[in-house]
Design an enzyme around this catalytic site. Structure first.
Site, mmCIF file in Angstrom:
data_model
loop_
_atom_site.group_PDB
_atom_site.id
_atom_site.type_symbol
_atom_site.label_atom_id
_atom_site.label_comp_id
_atom_site.label_asym_id
_atom_site.label_seq_id
_atom_site.Cartn_x
_atom_site.Cartn_y
_atom_site.Cartn_z
ATOM 1 C CG ASP A 155 -2.045 0.872 1.209
ATOM 2 O OD1 ASP A 155 -2.094 1.701 0.288
ATOM 3 O OD2 ASP A 155 -2.904 0.789 2.105
ATOM 4 C CG ASP A 226 -9.479 3.076 1.165
ATOM 5 O OD1 ASP A 226 -8.692 2.825 0.230
ATOM 6 O OD2 ASP A 226 -9.131 3.157 2.351
HETATM 7 C C1 GLA Z 1 -5.509 2.184 2.716
HETATM 8 C C2 GLA Z 1 -6.036 1.041 1.853
HETATM 9 C C3 GLA Z 1 -7.077 0.254 2.618
HETATM 10 C C4 GLA Z 1 -6.484 -0.271 3.914
HETATM 11 C C5 GLA Z 1 -5.893 0.872 4.731
HETATM 12 C C6 GLA Z 1 -5.122 0.372 5.929
HETATM 13 O O1 GLA Z 1 -6.492 3.123 2.956
HETATM 14 O O2 GLA Z 1 -6.570 1.537 0.653
HETATM 15 O O3 GLA Z 1 -7.572 -0.808 1.835
HETATM 16 O O4 GLA Z 1 -5.488 -1.215 3.600
HETATM 17 O O5 GLA Z 1 -5.011 1.669 3.946
HETATM 18 O O6 GLA Z 1 -4.521 1.392 6.658
#
Ligand code: GLA
Length: 408
Positions: A155, A226
């Site tokens: 990520d 998200d």
């Molecule tokens: C980002 C990702 C999410 C999750 C969070 C965790 O926002 O897009 O899917 O993994 O981080 O902190």
């Protein structure tokens, strides 16, 4: 992460350089040896977020087996952010107190016939502010492999301010190259472990991630920010997937984010439509709910074998939106053996007998009555041109036509 960094650039010349310079190992990572069909499993983030712990992950693994999800194809038990502890004097990452023994947890998950997934960031910190992999990529990949990890979600997060914006200020193309380097580096590190580890790139779908992520070795790449358990958000994400079907295929998939089925206040039709459309999109099916507390209705949605078979179709062709008529959309997906899946999605309010939706088979290239199976009713259905369809608000008709008759 929702913050949008200003590093959007055309990617053509980067791609050319990349393909030439990219090590064979990174390219091999995207081969269809792993993730030949979209990964299926569970991920901790959408429901548990920072409350995930060893006990909860074991409970999820238990429930994947007990609920029949394992038999239906769910394999990966993925720990998202907040498992990370400190590094020791040798730089080796350790899990924090919520996960007393990651190797033992992996052994437990494996003993159930399931696989374990984990999460990190190329930056110094993860999105939730835990330890990232910057400068420790090889070491972390080796640690994951030694634990028995089978899947990594990587990520971007703090890599943007800490590396990209710092090392290449006001240079969007330079920032893009740094980002690509980071993903290639971890891809190579995973490859070097010799363990098959699914590589999930999480970059929120910026900068046309689908154009370059497969070349960087990603088995899947996020195509959006998200997801949340709200119909408007789910539909917004769905709409953004139109046109991306050309980038998906065995070993490399668009990832419109994990499932919210069973979360929040989604209605049953909304849960059904969300699951159906993610299957049409050949999306990873990563349940994101509390499996220990799911209702029979939610379990039935998550374990509908016919719908899962659409997602897992070996041809790996993602659906296209063929047409829309007001608030009703019709998508089709070509399946192996010449079959066709048709989804009629009602994004708006109810369509009663007084004002049904009339299906236009000609627009789908079909001619004459089509024998199919209604995958939610579990019954046979004959689709005819212009037939009236009653659909509840946010509900879906999902039909598999085994032998579609196309217009000449
Ligand atoms: C980002 C990702 C999410 C999750 C969070 C965790 O926002 O897009 O899917 O993994 O981080 O902190």
């Amino acid at each position: 992460m929702t913050r949008r960094s200003a590093f959007a650039v055309p990617v053509f010349f980067c791609l050319i350089a990349l393909v030439v310079l990219m090590p064979a190992t990174a390219r091999a990572q995207s081969s269809n040896q792993i993730a030949a069909t979209p990964p299926m499993g569970w991920n901790s983030w959408n429901y548990f977020a920072n409350k995930v712990d060893d006990k909860g992950v074991r409970a999820a693994a238990d429930e994947i087996v007990a609920s029949g999800m394992k038999d239906a194809g769910y394999v990966y038990v993925n720990i998202d952010d907040t498992w990370e502890g400190d590094r020791d004097a040798n730089g080796v990452i350790h899990s924090n107190s919520k996960f007393p023994n990651m190797k033992a947890l992996a052994d437990y998950v494996h003993s159930k016939g399931l696989k374990l997934g984990i999460y990190s960031s190329p930056g110094p910190k993860t999105c939730a502010g835990y330890e990232g992999s910057l400068g420790h990529e090889r070491q972390d990949a080796q640690t994951y492999a030694s634990w028995g990890v089978d899947y990594l979600k990587y990520d971007l997060c703090s890599y943007i301010p800490a590396v990209m914006e710092k090392q290449a200020p006001n240079d969007p193309a330079g920032q893009m190259r740094l980002m690509m380097d980071a993903y290639v580096k971890m891809g190579k590190a995973l490859q070097a472990t010799g363990r098959p580890i699914v590589y999930s790139l999480c970059q929120y779908g910026w900068d046309a991630s689908w154009e370059w992520a497969p070349q960087l070795g990603g088995n899947l790449w996020r195509t959006t920010g998200d997801i949340t358990p709200h119909w408007d958000r789910i539909y917004a994400i769905l709409s953004q997937q139109e046109g991306l079907e050309v980038y998906a295929g065995p070993g490399h998939w668009n990832d419109p984010d994990m499932l919210e089925v069973g979360n929040g206040r989604l209605t049953l039709p909304e849960n059904r439509s969300h699951f159906s459309m993610w299957a049409m999109l050949a999306a990873p099916l990563l349940a994101g709910n509390d499996l220990t507390a799911m209702t029979p209705e939610i379990k039935n949605i998550l374990t509908n074998r016919d719908v899962i078979a659409i997602d897992q179709d070996p041809l790996g062709k993602q659906a296209s939106r063929i047409y829309s008529d007001g608030e009703v959309e019709v998508w089709t997906r070509h399946l192996s053996g010449g079959a066709l899946a048709v989804a009629v999605l009602n994004v708006g309010g109810r369509r009663y007998s007084t004002h049904p939706f009339h299906l236009d088979l000609q627009k789908l290239g079909l001619q004459g009555p089509q024998q199919g199976k209604d995958l939610w009713a579990g019954t046979n259905i004959t689709l005819t041109n212009g037939m009236p369809l009653e659909l509840g608000g946010h509900d879906i008709l999902l039909v598999r036509i085994a032998a579609p008759k196309f217009a000449p």
